[in-house]
Every structure is written in structure tokens, then in C-alpha cells.
Design a protein around this motif. Structure first.
Motif, PDB file in Angstrom:
ATOM      1  N   PHE A  68      39.506 -18.361   3.266  1.00  0.00           N
ATOM      2  CA  PHE A  68      38.304 -18.585   2.964  1.00  0.00           C
ATOM      3  C   PHE A  68      38.126 -20.016   2.226  1.00  0.00           C
ATOM      4  CE2 PHE A  68      38.145 -14.049   2.351  1.00  0.00           C
ATOM      5  CZ  PHE A  68      36.958 -13.590   2.749  1.00  0.00           C
ATOM      6  N   ASP A  69      36.891 -20.757   2.723  1.00  0.00           N
ATOM      7  CA  ASP A  69      37.096 -22.254   2.247  1.00  0.00           C
ATOM      8  C   ASP A  69      36.472 -22.409   0.643  1.00  0.00           C
ATOM      9  OD1 ASP A  69      34.478 -21.981   2.306  1.00  0.00           O
ATOM     10  OD2 ASP A  69      34.364 -23.053   4.404  1.00  0.00           O
ATOM     11  N   GLU A  70      36.274 -23.572   0.195  1.00  0.00           N
ATOM     12  CA  GLU A  70      35.904 -23.512  -1.152  1.00  0.00           C
ATOM     13  C   GLU A  70      34.359 -23.019  -1.313  1.00  0.00           C
ATOM     14  OE1 GLU A  70      36.100 -27.803  -2.094  1.00  0.00           O
ATOM     15  OE2 GLU A  70      38.266 -27.536  -2.349  1.00  0.00           O
ATOM     16  N   TYR A  91      33.386 -20.314   0.017  1.00  0.00           N
ATOM     17  CA  TYR A  91      33.524 -18.815   0.434  1.00  0.00           C
ATOM     18  C   TYR A  91      33.028 -18.312   2.084  1.00  0.00           C
ATOM     19  CZ  TYR A  91      34.349 -18.277  -4.563  1.00  0.00           C
ATOM     20  OH  TYR A  91      34.837 -18.529  -5.865  1.00  0.00           O
ATOM     21  N   ASN A  92      33.162 -19.456   2.616  1.00  0.00           N
ATOM     22  CA  ASN A  92      32.830 -19.327   4.251  1.00  0.00           C
ATOM     23  C   ASN A  92      34.135 -18.546   4.838  1.00  0.00           C
ATOM     24  OD1 ASN A  92      30.097 -20.068   4.404  1.00  0.00           O
ATOM     25  ND2 ASN A  92      31.065 -22.230   4.063  1.00  0.00           N
ATOM     26  N   GLY A  93      34.309 -17.497   5.502  1.00  0.00           N
ATOM     27  CA  GLY A  93      35.419 -16.926   6.061  1.00  0.00           C
ATOM     28  C   GLY A  93      35.702 -17.211   7.434  1.00  0.00           C
ATOM     29  N   GLU A  94      37.012 -16.956   7.809  1.00  0.00           N
ATOM     30  CA  GLU A  94      37.351 -16.811   9.298  1.00  0.00           C
ATOM     31  C   GLU A  94      38.648 -15.948   9.187  1.00  0.00           C
ATOM     32  OE1 GLU A  94      38.687 -20.286  11.048  1.00  0.00           O
ATOM     33  OE2 GLU A  94      40.014 -20.832   9.361  1.00  0.00           O
ATOM     34  N   VAL A  95      38.872 -15.230  10.341  1.00  0.00           N
ATOM     35  CA  VAL A  95      39.951 -14.336  10.724  1.00  0.00           C
ATOM     36  C   VAL A  95      40.995 -15.339  10.775  1.00  0.00           C
ATOM     37  CG1 VAL A  95      40.675 -12.680  12.115  1.00  0.00           C
ATOM     38  CG2 VAL A  95      38.477 -12.685  11.658  1.00  0.00           C
ATOM     39  N   PHE A  96      42.091 -15.159   9.967  1.00  0.00           N
ATOM     40  CA  PHE A  96      43.083 -16.161  10.013  1.00  0.00           C
ATOM     41  C   PHE A  96      44.432 -15.541  10.929  1.00  0.00           C
ATOM     42  CE2 PHE A  96      46.777 -18.105   8.206  1.00  0.00           C
ATOM     43  CZ  PHE A  96      46.779 -19.170   8.681  1.00  0.00           C
ATOM     44  N   ALA A  97      44.316 -14.266  10.832  1.00  0.00           N
ATOM     45  CA  ALA A  97      45.297 -13.381  11.609  1.00  0.00           C
ATOM     46  C   ALA A  97      44.725 -11.882  11.918  1.00  0.00           C
ATOM     47  CB  ALA A  97      46.665 -13.199  10.829  1.00  0.00           C
ATOM     48  N   GLU A  98      45.335 -11.253  12.913  1.00  0.00           N
ATOM     49  CA  GLU A  98      44.813 -10.106  13.254  1.00  0.00           C
ATOM     50  C   GLU A  98      45.794  -9.258  14.227  1.00  0.00           C
ATOM     51  OE1 GLU A  98      40.696  -8.328  15.522  1.00  0.00           O
ATOM     52  OE2 GLU A  98      41.517 -10.344  15.938  1.00  0.00           O
ATOM     53  N   ASP A  99      45.605  -7.946  14.141  1.00  0.00           N
ATOM     54  CA  ASP A  99      46.395  -6.983  15.063  1.00  0.00           C
ATOM     55  C   ASP A  99      45.476  -5.856  15.156  1.00  0.00           C
ATOM     56  OD1 ASP A  99      49.347  -6.661  16.229  1.00  0.00           O
ATOM     57  OD2 ASP A  99      48.651  -4.661  15.310  1.00  0.00           O
ATOM     58  N   PRO A 139      39.397  -8.514  20.142  1.00  0.00           N
ATOM     59  CA  PRO A 139      39.702  -9.277  19.031  1.00  0.00           C
ATOM     60  C   PRO A 139      38.820 -10.205  18.180  1.00  0.00           C
ATOM     61  CG  PRO A 139      40.912 -10.340  20.753  1.00  0.00           C
ATOM     62  CD  PRO A 139      40.229  -8.895  21.210  1.00  0.00           C
ATOM     63  N   PHE A 140      38.788 -10.066  17.010  1.00  0.00           N
ATOM     64  CA  PHE A 140      37.752 -11.151  16.261  1.00  0.00           C
ATOM     65  C   PHE A 140      38.481 -12.468  15.916  1.00  0.00           C
ATOM     66  CE2 PHE A 140      35.957  -6.878  15.216  1.00  0.00           C
ATOM     67  CZ  PHE A 140      34.629  -7.173  15.630  1.00  0.00           C
ATOM     68  N   LEU A 141      39.715 -12.644  15.972  1.00  0.00           N
ATOM     69  CA  LEU A 141      40.481 -13.766  15.842  1.00  0.00           C
ATOM     70  C   LEU A 141      39.766 -14.901  16.528  1.00  0.00           C
ATOM     71  CD1 LEU A 141      43.110 -14.767  14.271  1.00  0.00           C
ATOM     72  CD2 LEU A 141      44.340 -14.547  16.146  1.00  0.00           C
ATOM     73  N   ARG A 142      39.798 -16.171  15.546  1.00  0.00           N
ATOM     74  CA  ARG A 142      39.082 -17.557  16.251  1.00  0.00           C
ATOM     75  C   ARG A 142      37.833 -17.393  16.091  1.00  0.00           C
ATOM     76  NH1 ARG A 142      42.454 -16.667  20.445  1.00  0.00           N
ATOM     77  NH2 ARG A 142      44.573 -17.687  20.359  1.00  0.00           N
ATOM     78  N   ILE A 143      36.981 -16.274  15.501  1.00  0.00           N
ATOM     79  CA  ILE A 143      35.615 -16.385  15.501  1.00  0.00           C
ATOM     80  C   ILE A 143      35.241 -16.555  13.922  1.00  0.00           C
ATOM     81  CG2 ILE A 143      33.625 -14.779  15.365  1.00  0.00           C
ATOM     82  CD1 ILE A 143      34.707 -13.152  17.511  1.00  0.00           C
ATOM     83  N   THR A 144      34.483 -17.696  13.736  1.00  0.00           N
ATOM     84  CA  THR A 144      34.134 -18.265  12.300  1.00  0.00           C
ATOM     85  C   THR A 144      33.128 -17.239  11.791  1.00  0.00           C
ATOM     86  OG1 THR A 144      34.646 -20.393  12.811  1.00  0.00           O
ATOM     87  CG2 THR A 144      33.550 -20.083  10.874  1.00  0.00           C
ATOM     88  N   LEU A 145      33.318 -16.668  10.645  1.00  0.00           N
ATOM     89  CA  LEU A 145      32.220 -15.722   9.976  1.00  0.00           C
ATOM     90  C   LEU A 145      31.436 -16.693   9.191  1.00  0.00           C
ATOM     91  CD1 LEU A 145      34.793 -12.901   8.718  1.00  0.00           C
ATOM     92  CD2 LEU A 145      33.646 -13.144  10.895  1.00  0.00           C
ATOM     93  N   SER A 146      30.142 -16.025   9.112  1.00  0.00           N
ATOM     94  CA  SER A 146      29.195 -16.743   8.229  1.00  0.00           C
ATOM     95  C   SER A 146      29.492 -16.149   6.718  1.00  0.00           C
ATOM     96  CB  SER A 146      27.753 -16.268   8.573  1.00  0.00           C
ATOM     97  OG  SER A 146      27.645 -14.706   8.445  1.00  0.00           O
ATOM     98  N   THR A 147      28.529 -17.270   5.879  1.00  0.00           N
ATOM     99  CA  THR A 147      28.830 -16.848   4.319  1.00  0.00           C
ATOM    100  C   THR A 147      28.367 -15.483   4.018  1.00  0.00           C
ATOM    101  OG1 THR A 147      28.567 -19.110   4.035  1.00  0.00           O
ATOM    102  CG2 THR A 147      28.328 -17.713   2.161  1.00  0.00           C
ATOM    103  N   TYR A 148      29.025 -14.667   3.128  1.00  0.00           N
ATOM    104  CA  TYR A 148      28.724 -13.391   2.899  1.00  0.00           C
ATOM    105  C   TYR A 148      27.180 -13.558   2.027  1.00  0.00           C
ATOM    106  CZ  TYR A 148      32.888 -11.180   4.425  1.00  0.00           C
ATOM    107  OH  TYR A 148      33.800 -10.875   5.094  1.00  0.00           O
TER     108      TYR A 148
END
Length: 206
Positions: free
Chosen positions: A178-180, A182-190, A197-206
Motif C-alpha cells: 500500500f502507498d501513503e 492506502y492504494n494497494g497493489e498485489v506485490f506477490a502471489e501464489d 493471477p492478480f499480480l501486476r494488477i493495480t487495485l483501486s482505493t478501498y
């Protein structure tokens, strides 16, 4: 001398205040009692039974007084001694994995550590329903060992995601950053191979 030692131990454990100067003298390294679901043996480097818990009789029908001072092989057989010897000679006791071994017709899971020239064996009966628990323990040990070898935060998070999924059996494990704002992105995934996979997909703000 014995009386003096007892007085010192009594003095330590009865003090109201525990601090760094006296906690190092606590006799926690001296096993006095064990939990009833297992037994304990102390083996010398000459493979003699130096001490054992009283409840060994409930597992083998041999009293602890009959075991004391005997050669380990005389009680449990040469094969068992060779298996334990090979285990203790492994790399760091084979990464601290418990040893699964047969002793007098019963199967046990044994943890071994060395203390003052004595191998201390802590044994519990190995049941079928404990196999998954043993596998989880081994996976956790491997997981922690691999974590210590990572060289970047990205690699560490990828390993945590993979290790967590292997241990829990989940279909997918994701680690977010999460950035300052609180925008989040998937940083690692298995995840399972059949899942997108959701990796590399930027998430919107909650």
C-alpha cells in the motif's frame, strides 16, 4: 555442597523480583517433569542410558530403573541405535526435522538435542492422524530456512506467498503493498495453475 546448591536454587526461585542478573541462574536446564504424552531419555556419547523418565514403563513394560546404565542397543536394538546415530550426524540434525523411528515394535517421533555432552531424546507416539501435522512442521522448517536465503523484499514476499499456500492448502495467497494514500497493489502471489493471477494488477482505493 548439595545442600548449598539447593539453598541457592531455592533462594533464586523464591525471589519476588526477577531480573537479568539472576535469571541466568534459573535451573530451567534441569528436567524435573515431563508431559505424560511422551517420554524422555538421556544418552551419553558412549551410548549408555544416563537418565530416563519414569513413564517409559507404560510404553515398553521396562521400568526406568532397569534401563538406567544400560547400553542403548541392549534395550532398543542395534538398528535403532544406528538410525539415531545417522540422524545426529546429519547437517544440524537434518534441519531439526523430528526422527520417525520404531522402538520395540512401536513407532515414535523423536526430537533430539545435545546438552552438556548428553543427547536428550524426547519421544511421542506416532499416530496416523499426526502425519499431516508432521508434514506441516517439515514445510514450516523448510520455509523458514529458505526465507533466510532471500536477497530482496520481492523475493521474500514471493516466498512467503508460496510457503503460506503450501502450508495452508489455500487456492491463492496474495501479499499487498500500500502507498501513503492506502492504494494497494498485489506485490506477490501464489495460486493454483488453473487460476488467473492478480499480480501486476493495480487495485483501486478501498
Amino acid at each position: 555442597m548439595i545442600e548449598d546448591r539447593q539453598m541457592k536454587i531455592k533462594d533464586i526461585v523464591n525471589r519476588d523480583l526477577v531480573n537479568l542478573s539472576n535469571c541466568e541462574h534459573e535451573p530451567i536446564h534441569i528436567p524435573g517433569k515431563i508431559q505424560p504424552h511422551g517420554f524422555l531419555l538421556g544418552i551419553t556419547l558412549q551410548w549408555k542410558i544416563d537418565f530416563c523418565s519414569e513413564n517409559v514403563a507404560s510404553y515398553f513394560g521396562i521400568s526406568h530403573t532397569e534401563m538406567l546404565g544400560k547400553d542403548f542397543s541392549a534395550v532398543f536394538g542395534v538398528t535403532a541405535e544406528e538410525e539415531i546415530l545417522a540422524y545426529t550426524n546429519g547437517d544440524e540434525f537434518r534441519d531439526a526435522f523430528p526422527l520417525e523411528i520404531e522402538l520395540l515394535g512401536k513407532f515414535f517421533q523423536i526430537n533430539i538435542h545435545k546438552s552438556d555432552g548428553i543427547y536428550v531424546l524426547e519421544a511421542e507416539l506416532l499416530f496416523v492422524d499426526r502425519e499431516k501435522l508432521a508434514d506441516a512442521y517439515k514445510q514450516t522448517i523448510q520455509f523458514v530456512s529458505q526465507m533466510n536465503k532471500t536477497t530482496s523484499l520481492k523475493d521474500l514476499c514471493a516466498l512467503v506467498a508460496q510457503g503460506t499456500r503450501e502450508i495452508t492448502g489455500y487456492d491463492r495467497v496474495m501479499i499487498y503493498r500500500f502507498d501513503e494514500q492506502y492504494n494497494g497493489e498485489v506485490f506477490a502471489e501464489d495460486c493454483r495453475e488453473d487460476l488467473e493471477p492478480f499480480l501486476r494488477i493495480t487495485l483501486s482505493t478501498y
